[in-house]
Motif scaffolding. Structure first.
Motif, short mmCIF file in Angstrom:
data_model
loop_
_atom_site.label_atom_id
_atom_site.label_comp_id
_atom_site.label_asym_id
_atom_site.label_seq_id
_atom_site.Cartn_x
_atom_site.Cartn_y
_atom_site.Cartn_z
N TYR A 163 -2.13 5.54 2.28
CA TYR A 163 -3.08 4.57 2.85
C TYR A 163 -2.93 4.51 4.36
O TYR A 163 -3.92 4.59 5.11
N TYR A 177 -12.22 -1.02 0.04
CA TYR A 177 -12.53 -0.03 -1.00
C TYR A 177 -11.27 0.63 -1.55
O TYR A 177 -11.26 1.07 -2.70
N TYR A 178 -10.24 0.68 -0.75
CA TYR A 178 -8.95 1.18 -1.25
C TYR A 178 -8.44 0.28 -2.38
O TYR A 178 -7.95 0.76 -3.40
N LEU A 193 -5.74 6.09 6.92
CA LEU A 193 -6.37 5.05 7.74
C LEU A 193 -6.06 5.25 9.22
O LEU A 193 -6.96 5.17 10.06
N PHE A 248 -12.20 0.15 4.81
CA PHE A 248 -11.29 1.11 4.19
C PHE A 248 -10.33 0.38 3.25
O PHE A 248 -10.09 0.82 2.11
N THR A 249 -9.78 -0.74 3.72
CA THR A 249 -8.85 -1.52 2.90
C THR A 249 -9.55 -2.11 1.68
O THR A 249 -9.01 -2.09 0.57
N PHE A 302 0.84 -1.19 0.00
CA PHE A 302 0.00 0.00 0.00
C PHE A 302 0.88 1.25 0.00
O PHE A 302 1.97 1.25 0.58
#
Length: 267
Positions: free
Chosen positions: A201, A262-263, A205, A259-260, A197
């Protein structure tokens, strides 16, 4: 403080080991944590003479929900709906006509096994164990730095009616400390190709997860204050109960997962 440090020194390596092994061991640990957490929650809520949540029903529904998270994730919404139906059928059969009791029972299911159950979903990510560890790193670094900064520099109360000892300075210190520790963790993950990442990120986050973890802590304090209990339990010397230690993890886990997710989807 001594008991708190000893518990942390023993507990942190155990948590890392369980996360690293994963699989059945992680699932078993999650079952134990949620079952104890639900028991602690029920005992706290049941201090109100007008409320008498069934420990057995609550834990049985919690275990069912965790099995769905781990083995039939497409049925999670259906499982939560089933919990809602069963809880209120139980209230009707008892004949108590206590809607509030049913609401508290449903809240316990959402608060503990539903939110923590997201830990099982990290298996969908490559090297998902390192993402679970990221949740703990964000929350524990937030707690540690918030405590250190709050004790030494805290002057302005954050939520005096809920948690009088927490300060705005401590909350900010927790966020900054989490950003630093998480950024270091992200650097090491990228260096050894364990997670791939971008630095942004980890920064974004960490910022939001740190804030949410503190709201998790405050939510636990709100519940305890509402029912006049000091700690949810005493199973962890120096920390209290399972919910006292995992209150921030409960709120941060779903955020880190989604979050992860959709990232990765948005690239």
């Amino acid at each position: 403080m001594f008991k708190r440090v000893i518990t942390a020194l023993l507990g942190i390596p155990l948590i890392i080991y369980i996360i690293h092994i994963g699989g059945l061991l992680l699932f078993s640990a999650l079952l134990a944590i949620c079952s104890i957490g639900l028991l602690e929650y029920c005992k706290s809520v049941n201090t109100d003479e007008n409320i008498n949540i069934s420990y057995y029903l609550e834990i049985a529904l919690g275990i069912m929900l965790l099995f769905i998270f781990n083995f039939y994730e497409s049925l999670i919404v259906a499982g939560l709906f089933l919990c809602f139906i069963v809880i209120f059928i139980y209230e009707i059969i008892k004949g108590k006509a206590n809607v509030l009791q049913g609401i508290y029972a449903l809240f316990g299911i959402i608060y503990v096994p539903f939110l923590l159950g997201h830990i099982s979903l990290f298996r969908n990510f490559e090297n998902g164990s390192f993402l679970i560890l990221l949740v703990f790193i964000i929350c524990f670094s937030t707690d540690t730095f918030a405590y250190i900064i709050g004790i030494n520099f805290g002057k302005h109360k954050l939520c005096p009616l809920i948690s009088p000892k927490k300060s705005i300075e401590g909350a900010i210190g927790g966020i900054v400390g989490s950003l630093i520790i998480t950024s270091i963790y992200g650097y090491l993950m990228n260096k050894y190709n364990l997670l791939e990442f971008q630095p942004i990120y980890y920064i974004v986050l960490s910022f939001w997860a740190s804030i949410l973890s503190q709201f998790g802590d405050l939510t636990a304090s709100l519940i305890k204050r509402n029912f006049n209990v000091k700690d949810f339990g005493n199973i962890l010397p120096g920390h209290g109960g399972v919910l006292d230690r995992f209150d921030s993890i409960i709120f941060a886990t779903p955020l880190v997962y989604y979050f992860t997710l959709y990232y990765i989807i948005l690239g």
